[in-house]
Design an enzyme around this catalytic site. Sequence first.
Site, mmCIF file in Angstrom:
data_model
loop_
_atom_site.group_PDB
_atom_site.id
_atom_site.type_symbol
_atom_site.label_atom_id
_atom_site.label_comp_id
_atom_site.label_asym_id
_atom_site.label_seq_id
_atom_site.Cartn_x
_atom_site.Cartn_y
_atom_site.Cartn_z
ATOM 1 N N CYS A 20 0.840 -1.199 0.000
ATOM 2 C CA CYS A 20 0.000 0.000 0.000
ATOM 3 C C CYS A 20 0.876 1.251 0.000
ATOM 4 O O CYS A 20 0.609 2.219 -0.718
ATOM 5 C CB CYS A 20 -0.906 0.028 1.229
ATOM 6 S SG CYS A 20 -2.057 -1.351 1.345
ATOM 7 N N ASP A 419 34.680 19.755 18.471
ATOM 8 C CA ASP A 419 35.173 21.114 18.609
ATOM 9 C C ASP A 419 35.556 21.278 20.088
ATOM 10 O O ASP A 419 35.120 20.494 20.929
ATOM 11 C CB ASP A 419 34.072 22.097 18.207
ATOM 12 C CG ASP A 419 34.461 23.529 18.505
ATOM 13 O OD1 ASP A 419 35.562 23.928 18.100
ATOM 14 O OD2 ASP A 419 33.675 24.231 19.168
#
Length: 737
Positions: A20, A419
């Site tokens: 479907c 970082d």
Amino acid sequence: MTSSTYTQTVRIDGMTCASCVARVEKALAAVPGVGKASVNLATETARIESADPLEFGALRQAVEKAGYDAAPVAPDAPPSAAAKDAEPASALPLILSALLSLPLMAPMVAGWFGGHLMLDGWLQWLLATPVQFVFGARFYKAGWKAARAGAGNMDLLVALGTSAAYGLSVYLVLSGGAMAHLYFEASAVVITLVLLGKWLEARAKRQTTSAIRALQTLRPEAARVRGPQGDVDMPIAEVRLGDLVVVRPGERIAVDGEVVEGSSHVDESLITGESLPVARHAGDRVTGGAINGDGLLLVRTSATGAETTLARIIRLVEDAQAEKAPVQHLVDRVSAVFVPVVLVLALLTLLGWWFVSGDIERATINAVAVLVIACPCALGLATPAAIMAGTGVAARHGILIKDAEALEMAYQVGTVVFDKTGTLTQGKPALAALIPHGIDKERLLQLAAAVQRGSEHSLARAVLDAERGAIEAGGAPASLDGSAITALAGRGLAASVDGLRLLLGSTRLLEEQKIDTAPLQAQAEVLERGGHTVSWLADARGKQLLGLLAFADQVKPHAAAAVRRLHSRGIATVMLTGDNQGSAQAVAAQTGVGSFVAGLLPADKTQHIERIKTEGRAGARIAMVGDGINDAPALAAADVGIAMSTGTDVAMHAAGITLMRGDPLLVADAIDISRRTFNKIRQNLFWAFVYNLAGIPLAAFGLLNPMLAGAAMALSSVSVISNALLLRRWQALKEQE
């Protein structure tokens, strides 16, 4: 491919299996202007992206032509509101169907214990007919729509299979055949079991959207706004930016904003995953949906409605749950041909058994078993159910996963790149030292503050805080203002202040401008070895060094624990920073990161990400963790970008995963949730494929009767969702210090 700017959600009613999904997507993709259509069986919604707004009528027409029904969904509605089964489905049809089917099973059950019980054929017909055509009407309706659209689905298989068993039984009754060979119980019990499976499935699917519903309940309906006439209660939709909102103890904060008066402790657990209340004072930001503790707060509104943090969180979780994981495309390709293949296999079973045994009854029943066992419901639910459960549990723990691709990528992460500032460190540096050259300290601070005024950089805030403290202490005259302020990416700032053209930034900046730092180089090296970040101030016109500023930034409490946890899972760690070598080395030593590179520009970080990708082991993915504007290119370049919500919006937009708390431990948690979610996807797909691969041959060779096939088919869908729901029990591992 059409460039997609607009996104709209449409509810799709009538879908039952993976085939479907494929058919609806194909129908929507064919509508002119649609750039991409993604259908989710678990939420029963379609997400359509297009370059321009699309008329809903065209979308509905395409869906209806494919054999389904469509309804619009409001942009701010949760997935649970979009889905047909938002409320628990009524069990009454299931109960009535079961009550009618149980007497039909009585002879079979009695036979298991050596008993002989037989119902009259017409009584069996009387019991089976309401089940077949009243409670089973949904299968005929949906199956007919699919057949009319030239396709197949689960409903068509159930309708054909049960109709064959029912029709054969009616023929035998009318022809006066032996009552022992009636198959009314097969058709009735199969329908009842499928209804049971769909009911259980609907209840289980509702649990997968529980995270969204929990977030939705945090939205206050009204706010108490302070105006010239006093405090007035008004609907939240009428609150405007800048309004002052009064939040009494125990109330939910209605808007995002800044505390302008009062202090309290605020419970943000359902938004950030932080279990303990956090202190909030004047100047601090608060988030709508959080619960105020013991103090009265006056909050200046900075965001309302769809722009609040809570609304954005809900949209992110919705988007992730609506997205399709790349692995789902394999399922889509299989399901596109699955039902036609099953119909052919059922026909071959019928003809084969009829030809070999000459027994049309046995041939029919075996063909019915093939049709019933082969329903691809589990295939369609395997991936979306796991994604919904995984993103839901992540959201409850303060981890927002933007899309399914990020979720699927994260499980393969072999290296995490951090970082430094704001990620491994607090990101709130304080001005630790001022060393002037040719001027006094007060003048150095004034000039540095003038250059930094208006900047949101953490070092700028540290300088401005120091200037404010000096002014309050009476030790410095009125501050100066800079003009022609220019940001020099990855290097610093330039500005005109009091007749000077000032440069404030890194050693690299002064080297590029041929300004000698030797007079203060020894002091700078000592400060850097101590873990300080050093910035230089100089006059560009006179090539004159004016001084240096040293900043201290504390490592986050859980940074070392986060690195240890990643290492324990075989994940390498790297730190990339624009800071100096000494400061980077000090942080690396405190956190235990595997390696680091200092003095990088934003573009350099991206190049290092690409290098790590090239040098890394085959198949391993790279995750980048950052929080600043300068991290955005690296976040986008990594396979998985992970942004701290304590940083900038730019970083969060570039990342696939956002951590609602600035806690590095959440990095390992995000990867762990991803791994567990993808394991659930693989388990679900494995069992769904194995179920069909094993079940169809057993049915074709007469080793599986239709009732057992129906039970197995219903159980497969429920087991797939139940397996996915186990993710809701996930808990973050606590680091033992």
